[in-house]
Design a protein around this motif. Structure first.
Motif, mmCIF file in Angstrom:
data_model
loop_
_atom_site.group_PDB
_atom_site.id
_atom_site.type_symbol
_atom_site.label_atom_id
_atom_site.label_comp_id
_atom_site.label_asym_id
_atom_site.label_seq_id
_atom_site.Cartn_x
_atom_site.Cartn_y
_atom_site.Cartn_z
ATOM 1 N N GLY A 494 0.780 -1.226 0.000
ATOM 2 C CA GLY A 494 0.000 0.000 0.000
ATOM 3 C C GLY A 494 0.809 1.272 0.000
ATOM 4 N N GLU A 495 2.081 1.226 -0.388
ATOM 5 C CA GLU A 495 2.925 2.414 -0.389
ATOM 6 C C GLU A 495 3.118 3.020 -1.774
ATOM 7 O OE1 GLU A 495 6.637 1.590 1.447
ATOM 8 O OE2 GLU A 495 5.794 1.161 3.419
ATOM 9 N N SER A 496 3.227 2.190 -2.800
ATOM 10 C CA SER A 496 3.588 2.661 -4.131
ATOM 11 C C SER A 496 2.505 2.292 -5.132
ATOM 12 C CB SER A 496 4.931 2.063 -4.574
ATOM 13 O OG SER A 496 5.940 2.328 -3.625
ATOM 14 N N ILE A 497 2.567 2.959 -6.289
ATOM 15 C CA ILE A 497 1.672 2.655 -7.393
ATOM 16 C C ILE A 497 2.479 2.578 -8.683
ATOM 17 C CG2 ILE A 497 -0.323 3.780 -6.319
ATOM 18 C CD1 ILE A 497 0.123 6.083 -8.369
ATOM 19 N N PHE A 498 1.941 1.811 -9.636
ATOM 20 C CA PHE A 498 2.438 1.785 -10.999
ATOM 21 C C PHE A 498 1.397 2.455 -11.883
ATOM 22 C CE2 PHE A 498 5.866 -1.418 -10.448
ATOM 23 C CZ PHE A 498 6.796 -0.858 -11.322
ATOM 24 N N THR A 499 1.819 3.376 -12.714
ATOM 25 C CA THR A 499 0.933 4.050 -13.649
ATOM 26 C C THR A 499 1.362 3.711 -15.066
ATOM 27 O OG1 THR A 499 2.325 6.043 -13.598
ATOM 28 C CG2 THR A 499 0.457 5.955 -12.077
ATOM 29 N N VAL A 500 0.385 3.646 -15.974
ATOM 30 C CA VAL A 500 0.653 3.282 -17.356
ATOM 31 C C VAL A 500 0.133 4.385 -18.269
ATOM 32 C CG1 VAL A 500 -1.500 1.954 -17.489
ATOM 33 C CG2 VAL A 500 0.327 1.526 -19.138
ATOM 34 N N CYS A 501 0.938 4.705 -19.273
ATOM 35 C CA CYS A 501 0.576 5.670 -20.315
ATOM 36 C C CYS A 501 0.797 4.982 -21.658
ATOM 37 C CB CYS A 501 1.419 6.933 -20.203
ATOM 38 S SG CYS A 501 1.021 8.202 -21.425
ATOM 39 N N PRO A 502 -0.277 4.553 -22.331
ATOM 40 C CA PRO A 502 -0.091 3.787 -23.574
ATOM 41 C C PRO A 502 0.618 4.558 -24.667
ATOM 42 C CG PRO A 502 -2.332 3.539 -22.724
ATOM 43 C CD PRO A 502 -1.693 4.621 -21.930
ATOM 44 N N LYS A 503 0.381 5.875 -24.773
ATOM 45 C CA LYS A 503 1.026 6.628 -25.846
ATOM 46 C C LYS A 503 2.525 6.773 -25.615
ATOM 47 C CE LYS A 503 -2.960 9.191 -27.525
ATOM 48 N NZ LYS A 503 -3.502 10.517 -27.906
ATOM 49 N N GLU A 504 2.947 6.736 -24.366
ATOM 50 C CA GLU A 504 4.378 6.741 -24.072
ATOM 51 C C GLU A 504 4.983 5.351 -24.149
ATOM 52 O OE1 GLU A 504 5.017 8.441 -20.276
ATOM 53 O OE2 GLU A 504 4.619 10.505 -20.903
ATOM 54 N N GLU A 505 4.113 4.316 -24.072
ATOM 55 C CA GLU A 505 4.551 2.922 -24.024
ATOM 56 C C GLU A 505 5.503 2.699 -22.856
ATOM 57 O OE1 GLU A 505 6.115 1.762 -27.799
ATOM 58 O OE2 GLU A 505 4.137 1.543 -28.704
ATOM 59 N N SER A 506 5.110 3.200 -21.706
ATOM 60 C CA SER A 506 5.943 3.062 -20.501
ATOM 61 C C SER A 506 5.045 3.016 -19.283
ATOM 62 C CB SER A 506 6.930 4.227 -20.382
ATOM 63 O OG SER A 506 6.230 5.442 -20.190
ATOM 64 N N ILE A 507 5.561 2.374 -18.248
ATOM 65 C CA ILE A 507 4.906 2.363 -16.948
ATOM 66 C C ILE A 507 5.925 2.861 -15.925
ATOM 67 C CG2 ILE A 507 3.292 0.511 -17.518
ATOM 68 C CD1 ILE A 507 5.074 -1.436 -16.089
ATOM 69 N N LYS A 508 5.426 3.581 -14.928
ATOM 70 C CA LYS A 508 6.298 4.209 -13.943
ATOM 71 C C LYS A 508 5.835 3.848 -12.535
ATOM 72 C CE LYS A 508 7.420 8.197 -16.878
ATOM 73 N NZ LYS A 508 7.441 9.689 -16.983
ATOM 74 N N MET A 509 6.807 3.755 -11.665
ATOM 75 C CA MET A 509 6.550 3.419 -10.269
ATOM 76 C C MET A 509 6.786 4.659 -9.416
ATOM 77 S SD MET A 509 8.445 0.534 -7.926
ATOM 78 C CE MET A 509 8.083 0.362 -6.184
ATOM 79 N N TRP A 510 5.828 4.947 -8.510
ATOM 80 C CA TRP A 510 5.896 6.118 -7.626
ATOM 81 C C TRP A 510 5.637 5.683 -6.193
ATOM 82 C CZ3 TRP A 510 6.678 10.506 -10.691
ATOM 83 C CH2 TRP A 510 6.319 10.394 -12.031
ATOM 84 N N GLN A 511 6.414 6.211 -5.266
ATOM 85 C CA GLN A 511 6.132 5.983 -3.853
ATOM 86 C C GLN A 511 5.262 7.129 -3.357
ATOM 87 O OE1 GLN A 511 9.472 5.527 -1.255
ATOM 88 N NE2 GLN A 511 8.214 5.323 0.598
ATOM 89 N N VAL A 512 4.035 6.807 -3.010
ATOM 90 C CA VAL A 512 3.045 7.815 -2.630
ATOM 91 C C VAL A 512 2.909 7.914 -1.121
ATOM 92 C CG1 VAL A 512 0.681 8.602 -3.000
ATOM 93 C CG2 VAL A 512 1.846 7.301 -4.779
ATOM 94 N N TRP A 513 2.803 6.788 -0.438
ATOM 95 C CA TRP A 513 2.595 6.774 1.012
ATOM 96 C C TRP A 513 3.689 5.943 1.689
ATOM 97 C CZ3 TRP A 513 -2.010 5.300 -1.945
ATOM 98 C CH2 TRP A 513 -2.884 6.369 -2.138
ATOM 99 N N SER A 514 3.629 5.902 3.009
ATOM 100 C CA SER A 514 4.549 5.089 3.809
ATOM 101 C C SER A 514 3.756 4.412 4.918
ATOM 102 C CB SER A 514 5.676 5.939 4.421
ATOM 103 O OG SER A 514 6.500 6.479 3.413
ATOM 104 N N GLU A 515 4.279 3.295 5.359
ATOM 105 C CA GLU A 515 3.640 2.591 6.464
ATOM 106 C C GLU A 515 3.789 3.373 7.760
ATOM 107 O OE1 GLU A 515 5.143 -1.312 6.772
ATOM 108 O OE2 GLU A 515 4.212 -2.033 4.898
#
Length: 532
Positions: A494-515
């Protein structure tokens, strides 16, 4: 012999002697004194305009003496104010000594009345008291303010050529074993984020492309369900760590595409393009059952944390709550559940149940509405018999909401967005084939059509986090992707998310929260007394 008026004036002049020689003011001499011991300055030796006459000073002094107090001098209007240099002005502003409110005596005939003085005193007391109660807000290590707001860089970028361009697709998923799977046309790849090893899971030869992937729950952590646009559902096992093996394959009764999937232990819910919702027990997947049907294609589906209810959204903006125990909609099952059907004015794909308050459901719509609505499905709050209740919170964004996630560590809600728009309402009349308005058409033939003007705002293609229940926007990451963020998935912790952008053809990982950090251990009396 002097007259009585002259004697009174002379007496006043004796009390406040006037110097006949008036020196010209020098600005630097106020702050740049050569001696630490300051010379006592009389009232007449202050900086006065050169054009001021001595008699006028004496006259003003005589008037002052008639109302002067023995301890506080009544300063005439020609006195030098306290804030004439940047330094003295800064000091006066810091201590609230502005507008000559210090040692300023006056009677009822003065311009400063008693009511004005009382208001000024109260304001000074209020300002000083508020400074005592203004404390620095405590830092929340779990919040996005202490994580993504301070470090706005992604932790990982993965190339994903062949990701579906359909904004309604679900091409990525994150498993409990910390594996991220990505659908690329007819192939599925996954990476173990602990070892950073990338493996090719499967390649399907069935008609259609893979549009939906979803890892299994706690009982099926190594199983990955695939939804194919040809209407077929497949299940693969990735337990060996390399190429997976096909476990089950079944064709749905609806010939349309598989739009969304959601796991609940052994039960897999499937949302179809024709509006049907299928339930399949993976222990006997040969005979799936139809739970219900929407009027339009299903765009999103999500099980509640308890596993008893299923939320689904369709193209027309309707959100239904289904009861797994009787296989019917709460609205059609005869139960008194007025919140079984919610309504948006735009297509609803993003759905999220709250983990720390299971009765909260967040749903987001795309154009032409672009709002986040939070609903309460608790039985205690359902007292109205209406089938379309009002949400408890509405967050208008005028931006397409494509995915939602509640934080399990704090009361915050994350949303990913696409294009922004400004709705414009225009009225048009029905016209005949010749292009002229029909005179026989009734007045009700006039209709309103909503036209959208797409604009670029701070929310366009962004990652946004909102606070609950104030719904205040805590963070907006505008440079996350250059195009629409069509989907995102939350990590197992529950700390990070992966986001996808099809036009970029890439997915990125972000740390949003912390335990949440563990509470400090309290020292016990037995810790000091140990047996050797």
């Amino acid at each position: 012999m002097a007259t009585p008026s002259d004697s009174d004036a002379a007496a006043c002049v004796l009390q406040t002697p006037v110097t006949t020689h008036i020196q010209k003011r020098v600005q630097n001499s106020v702050t740049n004194l050569r001696s630490h011991k300051r010379r006592r300055i009389s009232m007449a030796s202050v900086d006065i305009d050169e054009n001021l006459d001595v008699n006028e000073v004496a006259g003003s002094s005589a008037h002052v003496c008639s109302t002067a107090d023995r301890f506080i001098s009544n300063r005439p209007k020609v006195l030098m104010p306290l804030q004439i240099t940047p330094r003295t002005r800064r000091i006066s502003k810091q201590f609230g000594l502005v507008d000559d409110r210090v040692l300023n005596f006056g009677d009822d005939t003065d311009i400063f009345t008693s009511a004005h003085k009382d208001d000024a005193t109260i304001s000074l007391l209020r300002r000083s008291a508020s400074s005592l109660f203004n404390s620095v807000p405590a830092s929340r290590p779990t919040s996005v303010v202490e994580n993504l707001c301070k470090r706005r860089n992604c932790l990982m970028v993965l190339d994903s050529p062949g990701v579906p361009f359909d904004p309604e697709a679900f091409p990525i998923t994150w498993s409990r074993r910390n594996n991220i799977a990505v659908a690329c046309r007819k192939d599925v790849y996954y990476q173990n984020l602990d070892t950073r090893v990338i493996s090719h899971l499967c390649s399907t030869s069935l008609p259609g492309d893979i549009g939906v992937v979803q890892w299994g729950g706690s009982k099926h952590e190594s199983h990955l369900a695939l939804g194919i646009t040809g209407g077929t559902v497949q299940m693969w096992d990735a337990g060996t760590g390399g190429p997976g093996t096909a476990v089950h394959t079944w064709q749905t009764t609806d010939k349309g595409a598989v739009k969304c999937l959601s796991w609940n232990n052994d039960i897999l819910a499937v949302g179809m393009e024709g509006g049907e919702i299928h339930l399949t027990d993976v222990r006997a997947p040969q005979k799936p059952s139809v739970m219900g049907k929407h009027r339009s294609r299903v765009m999103g589906i999500e099980w509640s944390p308890s596993g008893e209810y299923l939320a689904s959204g369709d193209k027309e903006g309707a959100v239904h709550i289904w009861d797994r125990r009787n296989g019917k909609s709460l609205l059609d099952g005869g139960q008194s559940q007025p919140c079984a059907k919610f309504r948006h004015k735009g297509s609803t794909k993003a759905l999220a149940w709250c983990p720390w308050k299971p009765d909260l459901l967040a749903s987001g719509s795309i154009a032409p509405e672009g709002k986040i609505k939070i609903w309460s499905t608790s039985l205690t709050s359902l007292s109205s018999p209406t089938h379309s209740p009002e949400p408890i919170h509405t967050i208008p964004l005028n931006t397409s909401v494509l995915s939602l996630h509640w934080s399990p560590h704090c009361k915050e809600l994350l949303s990913t967005h696409g294009s922004s728009f400004a709705p414009l309402l225009s009225t048009s009349r029905h016209r005949t084939q010749s292009g002229a308005a029909s005179s026989n058409a009734p007045q009700s033939s006039s209709r309103s059509q909503t036209k959208l003007t797409y604009t670029k705002t701070a929310l366009t293609n962004s990652i946004t986090v909102h606070e609950y229940p104030s719904c205040k926007r805590l963070m907006t990451l505008t440079n996350a992707h250059t195009h629409a963020v069509t989907h995102s998935c939350l990590s197992p912790n529950g700390e990070s998310i992966f986001t996808v952008c099809p036009k970029e053809e890439s997915i990125k990982m972000w740390q949003v929260w912390s335990e949440r950090p563990p509470p400090p251990r309290r020292e016990s009396a037995f810790d000091r007394c140990t047996i050797r």
